[in-house]
Design a protein around this motif. Structure first.
Motif, PDB file in Angstrom:
ATOM      1  N   TYR A 133       2.626  -5.025  -0.848  1.00 34.08           N
ATOM      2  CA  TYR A 133       1.261  -4.902  -1.343  1.00 34.08           C
ATOM      3  C   TYR A 133       1.260  -4.561  -2.835  1.00 34.08           C
ATOM      4  O   TYR A 133       0.527  -5.163  -3.635  1.00 34.08           O
ATOM      5  CB  TYR A 133       0.515  -3.801  -0.582  1.00 34.08           C
ATOM      6  CG  TYR A 133      -0.102  -4.231   0.713  1.00 34.08           C
ATOM      7  CD1 TYR A 133      -1.162  -5.131   0.747  1.00 34.08           C
ATOM      8  CD2 TYR A 133       0.373  -3.727   1.922  1.00 34.08           C
ATOM      9  CE1 TYR A 133      -1.734  -5.522   1.944  1.00 34.08           C
ATOM     10  CE2 TYR A 133      -0.185  -4.117   3.132  1.00 34.08           C
ATOM     11  CZ  TYR A 133      -1.238  -5.007   3.139  1.00 34.08           C
ATOM     12  OH  TYR A 133      -1.802  -5.401   4.324  1.00 34.08           O
ATOM     13  N   THR A 134       2.084  -3.593  -3.195  1.00 36.59           N
ATOM     14  CA  THR A 134       2.151  -3.162  -4.592  1.00 36.59           C
ATOM     15  C   THR A 134       2.668  -4.285  -5.479  1.00 36.59           C
ATOM     16  O   THR A 134       2.146  -4.529  -6.573  1.00 36.59           O
ATOM     17  CB  THR A 134       3.059  -1.932  -4.733  1.00 36.59           C
ATOM     18  OG1 THR A 134       2.580  -0.888  -3.888  1.00 36.59           O
ATOM     19  CG2 THR A 134       3.075  -1.434  -6.169  1.00 36.59           C
ATOM     20  N   TYR A 190      -0.614   0.179   3.579  1.00 40.14           N
ATOM     21  CA  TYR A 190      -1.471   0.122   2.395  1.00 40.14           C
ATOM     22  C   TYR A 190      -2.147   1.468   2.162  1.00 40.14           C
ATOM     23  O   TYR A 190      -2.146   1.997   1.039  1.00 40.14           O
ATOM     24  CB  TYR A 190      -2.534  -0.971   2.567  1.00 40.14           C
ATOM     25  CG  TYR A 190      -3.570  -0.998   1.458  1.00 40.14           C
ATOM     26  CD1 TYR A 190      -3.304  -1.634   0.254  1.00 40.14           C
ATOM     27  CD2 TYR A 190      -4.808  -0.366   1.623  1.00 40.14           C
ATOM     28  CE1 TYR A 190      -4.242  -1.647  -0.769  1.00 40.14           C
ATOM     29  CE2 TYR A 190      -5.752  -0.383   0.613  1.00 40.14           C
ATOM     30  CZ  TYR A 190      -5.473  -1.014  -0.582  1.00 40.14           C
ATOM     31  OH  TYR A 190      -6.409  -1.014  -1.587  1.00 40.14           O
ATOM     32  N   ALA A 207       0.690   2.034  -0.498  1.00 39.37           N
ATOM     33  CA  ALA A 207       0.362   0.993  -1.483  1.00 39.37           C
ATOM     34  C   ALA A 207      -0.827   1.369  -2.353  1.00 39.37           C
ATOM     35  O   ALA A 207      -0.811   1.135  -3.565  1.00 39.37           O
ATOM     36  CB  ALA A 207       0.103  -0.336  -0.776  1.00 39.37           C
TER      37      ALA A 207
END
Length: 470
Positions: free
Chosen positions: A17-18, A70, A74
């Protein structure tokens, strides 16, 4: 996910995600660079950057909102990296805010004629505080139309936030203003200083310069020349920083959404809608005010657009100040004296959004929730407290918390500040509209006063918007 302290704690890149969020940010910046090379105007690039920021923020949060990875890792990592670009740019602008205020006030007060200082001062206070009172009245009306209540505001605040707000609430009105009087000139020159303190120091220096210019002109001339040169240098540095504004806007807008989350925003949608409705109404009120002084409001908003967009994205009236002054003087034809004086005062006095609309809304809602009788006398008191309390509120992100606390304390409800945490939880979202209204209000006041003084260059105002393709 890479569960290693080097990636989770130091590098802040531990999951896909990052990585995706960082790649999208870099791609967005590259797109804006391409548009710049193709000579797309600065104003259009600002609009595009705002749209991209909204898409990035909403898109990333919707895709990850149901994912534990997330929410736990994230979101924090993405916020950290986006802050590097967005908050990093904003810090560069804020870096120049104090010297711009200091040098601008000195320039105005040393060059203005003696008889004009009183006239400019009382007209400035009248317009700035007058529009704040109008903003408070608008907010009160909107809260009643929307039939809002404070039942959904309960949420936990951090102990530090509660303590900070209660410290403010425990202060008397004189104590609050006593803190604005500086006792250390070096602390005044820091970016954390109240702008009122900076204005006070600048006014003291300006008064001394006016006196010495008449008594000992040959001795004071080198210092005056230094201040003039310093203003030119600071302006040049600012111009170079402003060129990177569209890139910073993408990260600032996206980060405001990601850091709060769509769910928390939707939970307060009624309050958010009411606040932005108040902002829109005030923008229409400004149209009427501009028409009364013979100024075309459409041209005003066209020339103010990029400044207001930056204020919306940055959430800092002080950070926007250098750009505000440039727009007033170079685009709108407002005289140097009026632009610098009112533009600067407008970052700490009569902020229509943070110190007008917002505290007035909270005042009505909290009073209703605690069983206070809301009659005409209470509403008049609320408007007076909001207006007077708007003096000395620093124009930086989060300042509305101080304004709201001062207002609640002023109407005798300072003891319930820890029960409305949900409002401050979505603060960055509503702060965008509040800050834009702050800056727009100060610009309108500058135009009104300059027309009142008969100094505004209407030929410059009516000319075409200068093309910016930096």
């Amino acid at each position: 996910m890479i569960n290693n302290k080097f990636f989770t704690g130091f590098l802040k890149i531990s999951n896909y995600y990052t990585i995706i969020a960082i790649i999208l940010l870099i791609a967005s910046i590259f797109l804006l660079k391409v548009l710049k090379d193709k000579k797309v105007s600065f104003a259009k690039r600002m609009i595009i950057s705002l749209v991209i920021g909204l898409i990035l923020g909403i898109g990333l949060d919707i895709l990850g909102t149901t994912n534990t990875l997330y929410k736990e890792f994230a979101r924090v990592e993405i916020t950290t990296w986006y802050s590097l670009v967005g908050s990093g740019f904003l810090k560069l602008v804020q870096l120049l805010a104090v010297p711009v205020v200091f040098l601008s006030i000195i320039e105005v007060m040393t060059n203005i004629k003696s008889g004009s200082i009183k006239s400019l001062t009382w007209k400035s206070f009248l317009t700035l505080l007058g529009t704040t009172a109008i903003a408070a009245i608008v907010a009160i009306i909107v809260v009643n139309i929307f039939n809002l209540n404070a039942s959904g505001f309960a949420a936990e605040l951090t102990e530090g936030k509660i303590e900070s707000m209660k410290n403010i609430a425990s202060q008397s009105f004189p104590q609050f203003f006593l803190q604005l009087i500086p006792n250390n000139i070096f602390q005044v020159m820091s970016t954390n200083s109240s702008i009122v303190s900076v204005v006070i120091v600048a006014a003291l220096f300006a008064s001394a310069l006016r006196f010495l210019s008449a008594k000992k002109p040959e001795k004071i001339k080198p210092f005056k020349d230094f201040l003039v040169s310093a203003k030119v240098a600071v302006t040049s540095v600012l111009t170079n920083i402003i060129k990177f504004m569209p890139y910073g806007v993408i990260a600032l807008v996206a980060n405001a959404i990601i850091s709060n989350g769509i769910n928390s925003i939707m939970g307060m949608i009624g309050f958010i809608t009411a606040l932005y409705t108040s902002v829109i109404i005030m923008l229409l009120v400004y149209v009427l005010i501009l028409l009364t002084v013979g100024v075309n409001p459409i041209k005003f908003y066209k020339k103010a657009f990029t400044t207001l967009l930056f204020a919306f994205s940055s959430r800092s009236s002080v950070g926007t100040l250098p750009y505000t002054l440039s727009t007033l003087e170079n685009e709108m034809g407002v005289s140097n004296q009026t632009a610098n004086f009112i533009g600067t005062l407008g970052t700490t006095i009569g902020m229509n959004g943070c110190a007008g609309v917002f505290p007035a809304m909270l005042g009505v809602l909290v009073a209703s929730a605690t069983g206070v009788t809301i009659d005409i006398s209470f509403l008049v008191l609320l408007v007076i407290v909001v207006t007077i309390g708007s003096i000395g509120i620093a124009g930086v992100p989060g300042t509305a918390t101080v304004a709201a606390t001062v207002t609640l304390n002023g109407i005798g409800l300072g003891g319930v500040i820890d029960s409305i945490g949900a409002v401050f939880g979505i603060d960055p979202i509503v702060d965008m509209g509040r800050t834009m209204l702050n800056v727009c209000g100060s610009m309108v006041c500058a135009v009104v006063v300059d027309r009142w003084e008969g100094k505004m260059d209407m030929n410059k105002f009516n000319s075409k918007l200068a093309s910016k393709n930096e």
